[in-house]
Write a protein that holds these residues in place. Structure first.
Motif, short mmCIF file in Angstrom:
data_model
loop_
_atom_site.label_atom_id
_atom_site.label_comp_id
_atom_site.label_asym_id
_atom_site.label_seq_id
_atom_site.Cartn_x
_atom_site.Cartn_y
_atom_site.Cartn_z
N GLY A 69 4.10 -4.54 -0.59
CA GLY A 69 2.81 -4.05 -0.08
C GLY A 69 2.77 -3.99 1.43
N LEU A 70 3.41 -4.95 2.07
CA LEU A 70 3.37 -5.03 3.52
C LEU A 70 3.97 -3.79 4.17
N GLY A 74 1.99 -0.67 3.64
CA GLY A 74 0.81 -0.74 4.50
C GLY A 74 1.15 -0.31 5.92
N ILE A 75 2.21 -0.87 6.42
CA ILE A 75 2.61 -0.55 7.80
C ILE A 75 2.90 0.93 7.93
N SER A 91 0.02 -9.90 -2.69
CA SER A 91 0.46 -8.56 -2.29
C SER A 91 -0.70 -7.73 -1.76
N THR A 92 -1.90 -7.95 -2.28
CA THR A 92 -3.07 -7.26 -1.72
C THR A 92 -3.24 -7.62 -0.26
N LEU A 149 -1.07 -8.82 1.71
CA LEU A 149 0.04 -8.27 2.48
C LEU A 149 -0.17 -6.80 2.77
N GLY A 150 -0.66 -6.09 1.72
CA GLY A 150 -0.91 -4.66 1.90
C GLY A 150 -1.93 -4.41 2.99
N PHE A 151 -2.99 -5.15 2.91
CA PHE A 151 -4.03 -4.99 3.93
C PHE A 151 -3.50 -5.29 5.32
N GLY A 190 -0.49 -5.24 6.29
CA GLY A 190 0.45 -4.19 6.66
C GLY A 190 -0.26 -2.96 7.15
#
Lengths: 702, 526
Positions: free
Chosen positions: A216-217, A220-221, B5-6, B8-10, B12
């Motif tokens: 996800g990271l 996102g980036i 992961s949420t 992390l997504g945010f 990111g």
């Protein structure tokens, strides 16, 4: 803007999708049931049969809360879910309640296959049917009944307070869809649905890819970066757009600030406004309106100023025959001056030239108190004053507030200023003093030509900005050496014998020089040389006047002028000039010959140093003259000609200075003698101030 | 797992957005030039139709309306002056701002704030028309249409915590329709006492505000918001009838209204010199204030007395105690011929303390020149008692505008009635058949009187009329028509009572084209 918004929305969608994907558990115990299996939820209108036997299909399945029914169908069928058996039996939604019956459709009007997911949110009997074709489909098998058991219970995403378990009609990419992708075994996704569906599917594809790998990271980036860059690109686009718009407007305003006739014609086309004209001197109706309104107040205020500034002037330029010239009454009347037009130009860098076309046919009441020698004071009224002139005002600009360091005021010589008036003696006759009318005319003329008329000017420094005004002042430009050689055939004005002629030479009336008197001769030879300063070769002229010395008033034998522009610099020239009775052509009544005068002239153009020296000298002369005047030796600065002292011009000045020294010395000596003789301490104390006035008086007394 | 992961997504996405913004900033905005270029201006005649179409809404008012005057000469003037004005204004602005900045900086832990660039650009403000109104009041009203679409460039660099940030203002545009009123008009330069400025409509304001090179005003919503905000702020302060008042000079001083009274008591004189051949002199004293147009006041003549005692009192109205002075002249009265001056003295009023009687013994002089030897001669002494009584504040109208609000009637006016004040201002185009010498004003078609008449009335003159007649007198004796009526007008007074004040021009009856301006006031005690 639009680009940025779309980009923004896209990325928001992307991100939400990704987030949602990450949030969903990877393995679920909820099941998706594809209605009718591979046959789907279809009705064949021609054969009036359903594509599958749904009741028997339902019997093979077990349904739990949170499960989905997937109806693979198209627009020909509808999906009605109801908990109401009556509605189910009637095969119609007409009388159904909103609380227990729900119609699902694809959420779009797209023709073609679509998948409608229906969540099971209520335990117990659930009925499904298609209400299309007015219930025919339902009656022909497009209906089934299922029993939903509790199972795992409702998942959080569907956990709404039941009843009503209403869930918004499923549109693509919202919460219900996850199962679809998460469990491909449940039937998978029918491709070729709608575009948005496809896009979201794609995004979820990517999303799930990352989700699967737990990344996800990075996603996102990645998305954030693109989003950010797009945002900035959009912003710059906006900046440019707005910037260009503002500049365009600025240009428009600038153009409209100085319109010409052609411009206006182009803008207005045939509808050109008739009241607009474009004269060289722009009209200022509004200013005249204001001036009219303000005039009584301006007149009052100006009276004071004029009294203060003009009276010394009159004194300075007063002709020798008159001992005192003052305003005894001054009021500017009721008629305001009119400004016909204004023209603004920039003839020289750092200067603005404003020409004001000024017209005043006023009704001022001006009474001059004139005192002539030996005659008592008579009041003379100036009537019917008319002033028509173009006033030139030059503003010298500076880089300090108020941005104008000096103002130069002058009357333009072309067109020639017209100042008309009639003189009338109050309670008497003008003939009481012979020649008074001419004298006043001369005074006014001299003031106007020697002070106000271009190239002469009045320089007013403004605002206390230290600035070099010498640029603006009229400066000595050159030196004219005049040798008055002789005159021929002068007119005889004497009763007995012949005239005793002498010559007065000047460029500016303020600096006159006088030759010696040749007695009893109509063809005198003087051979005298004078030096005169010229300030503006282009507009000035040399004036030669021949007088006959007489007891009382000297008589003029003739006058002639020689424009300096006719002379070539550094080239000696001898000319013979015909004398005229007057310079004013209108005043010449006879055409009698008045003889000629022969002069030699040499014009020398100054260099900078000489110019400075000449300027300095001129200043000194004026200063000395002022002192002389205070001392009472000469009546006015103009008296130079009449009194014995009056030799001006560089050459003669030394003589005068010597004489003054002698004068002063004599008086001082006499005073010293007096002091030592009489020993009056109270008086001697005061004389230490070297007051010229006192000294002279003392001398007279002595 | 899912939660992590949420988050992390945010995180990111957040990081990505920040990174993207930074990258985007450097790609698209950072390298934009911060200087402002002079726009290319092509003559209007070369422009295409599209540009002309764009111009149409901005067409100057003088083109559209005949009552607006063109003032392109002023535009030209400003244009020539603009480069200098620009530099001067910028210099002044920086000089004013510097100390303020220096004072404020320490509070906010900012290292320095300074102007990197400060210029108003090459485009000057323009006046797109001028309209003036003429009223019967003592005021000038003008309405210029001011448009400034300039290209100024102001960069303010702020340094804090080792970082430098710049704020830039560009492309300022201000369109305003101010009304400038000059009033009251006074008889000394510059001929008006105050300037009132107010806006007739909300001004249009537009500009670019670049923070670190990025124009905040191009953000769609923000731009409108800020623009409206500024408009409302300015409108709240100066939109008509709210005005900005700029005093130019003290109107009471300009109007030369008396501000106090000088009581002069001429007591006596001593050791006057003998002037007459036979017997002693016959002295009397003349007093006058400098800059006063009123004739001098005189004491009685004390015959054959060189040490006369007068003990006479006089009151003189003082207009400006700072500059005015009391002139005292002692004359020798003669039955025949010119009265000889025996001596004089001048007392500046600022030597006299207010509200305090002061007895002064003055040496008489020939003139006020201290160096003149003639003043050494002894001419005797004059003793006077002077008291300067300045008017109390409430007696002086605080603001000139009070003349607009009708004054109260003086005390002793009957309560039911009041005082009718008639001010005859001026007349226009009055003309007689035989002579035109309206009362006191000789030979004039447009006389000005500015005179005031008071009528005390017991009850409001609701049913009365006032008869105003302009007459002309001939100074020549024996003429057939010694007096002549140049016209008259009857004015209904009921209007005055209801309006309190009327200032109007009336057309004269029996006159060709004459008009008279009369101001009427109804003053009551209530």
């Amino acid at each position: 803007m639009a680009t940025a918004t779309v980009a923004y929305l896209t990325f928001v969608t992307l991100s939400i999708a990704a987030v949602a994907a990450a949030a969903t558990p990877a393995a679920t115990k909820y099941t998706n049931h594809t209605v009718g299996g591979d046959a789907g939820w279809f009705f064949n209108a021609t054969t009036n049969t359903s594509s599958a036997n749904y009741s028997s299909w339902a019997a093979t399945q077990s349904f739990n809360l949170g499960d989905f029914l997937l109806f693979n169908t198209n627009m020909d069928q509808t999906v009605i879910q109801t908990y109401n058996e009556t509605t189910y039996q009637s095969c119609s939604v007409d009388d159904a309640l909103d609380s227990d019956t729900f119609q699902y459709d694809g959420g779009s009007n797209q023709v073609g296959a679509t998948t409608i997911p229906v969540p099971l949110t209520m335990e117990g009997a659930n009925y499904f049917f298609s209400s299309a074709s007015e219930g025919v489909q339902c009656q022909k098998g497009m209906a089934f009944e299922i029993a939903v058991s509790r199972g795992l219970g409702l998942p959080p995403s569907l956990n709404q307070p039941p009843p009503p378990p209403y869930v918004a009609p499923p549109t693509p990419s919202v919460d219900q869809s996850p199962h679809v992708t998460v469990d491909p075994a449940g039937g998978g996704v029918r491709t070729g649905a709608n575009l948005r569906w496809a896009v979201s599917a794609l995004l979820f594809g990517i999303g799930s890819l990352f989700v699967r790998r737990n990344m996800g990271l990075i996603s996102g980036i990645f998305m954030g970066t693109i989003f950010g860059i797009a945002l900035m690109a959009g912003w710059r686009h906006m900046m440019r757009y707005r910037g260009n718009k503002r500049v365009a407007k600025a240009v428009d305003i600038k153009l409209l600030g100085s319109l010409s006739r052609d411009d206006l014609k182009k803008i207005c086309g045939d509808n050109f406004p008739e009241w607009i004209s474009f004269p060289v001197y722009e009209q200022v109706k509004w200013l005249n309106k204001q001036l009219n309104k303000m005039w009584p107040f301006v007149a009052d205020a100006a009276t004071l100023v004029i009294r203060e500034s003009v009276e010394p002037l009159l004194e300075e330029y007063r002709p020798p025959g008159i001992t005192s010239l003052k305003f005894s009454k001054l009021s500017l009347g009721n008629v305001a001056p009119k400004i016909e037009g204004i023209r603004v130009q920039s003839l020289k860098k750092g200067q603005i030239t404003m020409d004001i076309d000024f017209r005043w046919g006023g009704d001022p009441s001006i009474i001059l108190g004139v005192e002539a020698a030996m005659v008592a004071s008579i009041p003379i009224q100036l009537k019917d004053l008319q002033v028509f002139t173009v006033i030139r005002v030059i503003f010298q600009l500076a880089e300090e507030i108020p941005c104008i360091s000096a103002v130069v005021v002058a009357l333009l010589s072309e067109p020639k200023p017209r100042i008309d008036y009639t003189l009338k003696a109050v309670g008497g006759s003008l003939t009481a003093i012979p020649g008074i009318s001419d004298m006043i005319d001369d005074t006014v003329n001299t003031i106007v030509t020697d002070m106000l008329q271009w190239p002469h000017r009045i320089v007013v420094p403004i605002g206390g900005i230290p600035v070099d005004l010498s640029e603006l002042e009229l400066k000595p430009q050159g030196k004219l050496t005049v040798t008055v050689v002789k005159a021929n055939d002068l007119k005889n004005m004497e009763m007995i014998g012949k005239s005793d002629p002498y010559v007065v030479v000047h460029i500016r009336p303020l600096f006159k020089v006088k030759s010696k008197v040749v007695e009893n001769n109509l063809n005198p030879v003087w051979n005298q040389t004078f030096e005169l300063i010229a300030e503006d070769k282009e507009t000035q002229w040399l004036v030669l006047e021949v007088f006959d010395q007489d007891i009382g008033q000297d008589k003029r034998l003739g006058i002639v002028k020689l424009p300096l522009i006719e002379l070539e610099a550094e080239t000696p020239k001898e000319v013979e000039l015909r004398l005229l009775p007057s310079l004013d052509m209108l005043k010449i009544k006879d055409k009698k010959d008045r003889g000629t005068i022969t002069i030699k002239v040499l014009y020398h153009q100054f260099n900078n140093e000489e110019q400075m020296a000449a300027l300095e000298e001129e200043k000194q002369i004026l200063e000395q003259r002022k002192k002389l005047k205070e001392a009472g030796v000469i009546g006015s600065t103009m008296d130079a000609v009449g009194s014995g002292v009056g030799m001006v011009g560089t050459w003669h000045w030394h003589g005068c200075w010597a004489r003054w020294n002698w004068y002063w010395g004599r008086s001082w000596n006499s005073w010293e003698r007096l002091r030592s003789g009489r020993q009056r301490p109270d008086q001697s104390r005061k004389v230490h101030g070297k007051d010229h006035h006192r000294a002279i008086q003392q001398e007279e007394w002595w | 797992m899912g939660f992590v992961s949420t988050v992390l997504g945010f995180t990111g996405f957040g990081a990505g957005v920040s990174a993207g913004l930074v990258v985007g900033y450097f790609i698209f905005i950072y390298f934009q030039p911060s200087d402002v270029k002079d726009p290319v201006i092509r003559p209007l005649i070369e422009q295409d139709t599209a540009t002309l179409q764009r111009l149409l809404p901005e067409i100057p008012l003088w083109v559209k309306n005949p009552d607006f005057d063109r003032i392109d000469w002023l535009n030209k003037f400003i244009e020539y002056m603009w480069p200098y004005l620009d530099k001067a204004i910028c210099k002044t602005a920086i000089n004013i701002a510097k100390p303020i900045i220096a004072e404020q900086i320490p509070k906010y832990k900012i290292e320095s704030v300074e102007f990197e660039t400060f210029t108003l650009g090459s485009l000057p403000p323009t006046f797109q028309g001028m309209k003036v109104y003429v009223t019967d009041e003592k005021e000038l009203i003008m309405e210029p249409s001011l448009k400034w679409a300039g290209n100024p460039n102001v960069i303010l660099a702020v340094k804090a915590f080792g970082l430098k940030a710049s704020i830039q203002v560009v492309d300022l545009q201000i369109f305003a329709a101010p009304r400038i009123t000059l009033k009251p008009l006074v008889p000394s330069f510059p001929c008006f006492a105050k300037i009132y400025v107010s806006l007739m409509e909300k001004p249009h304001v537009d500009f670019g505000l670049k923070l670190l090179g990025a124009d905040l005003m191009s953000i769609p919503g923000l731009y409108r918001f800020v623009q409206e905000l500024i408009k409302d702020q300015v409108a709240g302060m100066y939109l008509w009838p709210k005005t900005l008042e700029v005093p130019i000079m003290d109107p009471t001083k300009a109007m030369q209204k008396p501000v106090g009274i000088l009581h002069v008591k001429v007591l006596r004189a001593m050791k006057l010199k003998k002037k007459d051949l036979l017997g002693a002199s016959d002295p009397y004293v003349k007093l006058k204030l400098t800059e006063d147009k009123l004739p001098s006041k005189k004491t009685t003549v004390k015959h054959r007395n060189l040490n006369p005692e007068w003990n006479e009192e006089f009151n003189l109205a003082v207009r400006d105690p700072e500059t005015q002075a009391l002139e005292l002249h002692v004359y020798d009265w003669e039955q025949v011929g010119k009265h000889d001056e025996m001596g004089m003295h001048v007392v500046p009023l600022n030597d006299i303390p207010p509200d305090e009687p002061k007895v002064m013994t003055l040496d008489l002089l020939k003139n006020m020149n201290p160096n003149d030897v003639q003043n050494d001669k002894l001419r005797g002494q004059l003793v006077v008692e002077l008291t300067y009584k300045p008017f109390k504040e409430e007696f002086i109208p605080k603001d000139f505008d009070d003349s607009r609000n009708v004054e109260k009637a003086p005390e002793g006016t009957p309560t039911s009635g009041g005082m009718l004040v008639v001010m005859v201002h001026e007349a226009q185009d009055v003309e007689g058949k035989y002579h035109t010498n309206p009362y006191h004003v000789k030979k004039n078609r447009d006389p000005r009187w500015e005179e005031e008449f008071h009528f005390m009335l017991d009850e409001p003159p609701t049913n009365d009329k006032m008869h105003v007649e302009v007459q002309s007198v001939s100074s020549k004796i024996g003429l057939l028509h010694p007096k002549e009526c140049l016209g008259y007008v009857d004015i209904n007074l009921s209007d005055v009572v209801s309006n309190k004040r009327i200032n109007e021009k009336y057309h004269l009856i029996d006159s060709k084209n004459g008009r008279i301006q009369i101001e009427l006031q109804w003053r009551t005690s209530a």
